[in-house]
Enzyme design. Structure first.
Site, mmCIF file in Angstrom:
data_model
loop_
_atom_site.group_PDB
_atom_site.id
_atom_site.type_symbol
_atom_site.label_atom_id
_atom_site.label_comp_id
_atom_site.label_asym_id
_atom_site.label_seq_id
_atom_site.Cartn_x
_atom_site.Cartn_y
_atom_site.Cartn_z
ATOM 1 N N ASP A 199 0.026 -2.626 -2.035
ATOM 2 C CA ASP A 199 -1.226 -3.179 -2.569
ATOM 3 C C ASP A 199 -0.948 -4.139 -3.717
ATOM 4 O OD1 ASP A 199 -3.383 -1.693 -1.058
ATOM 5 O OD2 ASP A 199 -2.212 -0.009 -1.816
ATOM 6 N N ASP B 136 6.463 -2.598 -2.790
ATOM 7 C CA ASP B 136 5.184 -1.928 -2.977
ATOM 8 C C ASP B 136 4.230 -2.643 -2.014
ATOM 9 O OD1 ASP B 136 2.992 -0.466 -4.157
ATOM 10 O OD2 ASP B 136 2.517 -2.280 -5.295
#
Length: 213
Positions: free
Chosen positions: A11, A9
């Site tokens: 952020d 992922d």
């Protein structure tokens, strides 16, 4: 079963950008006379795709505003903050080097839009590590739907069950588990009981390296 495909992922995992997202949302919404807190951002929008974020605020505060306008303003603000202040999360370069040295395929599967991805890659100089980049913007549904993770596995030409995912949010964890992937997390709030769904919980990417060794 050997897990040799690693999906990040972005952020809150690769870059400490969650504060930028919150700052942007608080600042932009204040222009429209809406006051929200950091806690509101964590509760309602963390890990979500930008169209979901904009729609959520418009709905919650009955804003007579096209969510697309709010969406673009937030993206512009976050992109600027990343370009000026973005920093890699501790252990990122070490983990990327470890994965490369050990012949892992590396992919990105994020809720963020391409302008944000490009800003992060440029700021941190990490584009060369990633074989596959997938944005939930390109899917019908964003996280917690597993679409973006399933797309990453498809592009890597591997079974989802052969992938390991690194996440930081409950929304992303649900998406990765729904894709039937082994999922490890570095959560902002490790005490949140929902993270027990993960295969392992860590405090940094240095611990992820130890886990993989």
């Amino acid at each position: 079963m050997e897990l040799k495909s690693f999906i990040f992922d972005m952020d809150g995992v690769i870059i400490d950008s969650e504060p930028f997202w919150r700052q942007a949302q608080i600042s932009i919404l204040s222009k429209y006379k809406v006051t929200i807190s950091i806690e509101d951002c964590i509760q309602y929008t963390m890990g979500k795709r930008i169209d979901d974020v904009a729609f959520t605020w418009c709905q919650l505060h009955s804003l007579q505003l096209d969510p697309k306008v709010l969406e673009q303003e937030i993206i512009n603000a976050v992109t600027t903050l990343i370009a000026e202040k973005g920093e890699a999360k501790p252990g990122l370069y070490e983990l990327l080097d470890f994965l490369k040295e050990n012949k892992y395929q590396i992919a990105l599967a994020t809720s963020s839009s391409l302008p944000i991805i490009n800003a992060v890659f440029k700021r941190l100089s990490i584009a060369q590590y990633f074989e596959v980049v997938c944005s939930a913007d390109e899917e019908v549904y964003g996280k917690p739907h597993p679409a973006v993770y399933l797309k990453a596995a498809k592009k890597l030409k591997v079974s989802p069950s052969n992938c390991i995912v690194l996440e930081d949010s409950v929304t992303g964890l649900i998406a990765a588990k729904a894709a039937a992937m082994k999922t490890v997390v570095i959560p902002e709030d490790p005490s949140d009981p929902r993270f027990r769904l993960a295969d392992a919980i860590f405090t940094s990417m240095f611990e992820v390296i130890e886990f993989l060794q």
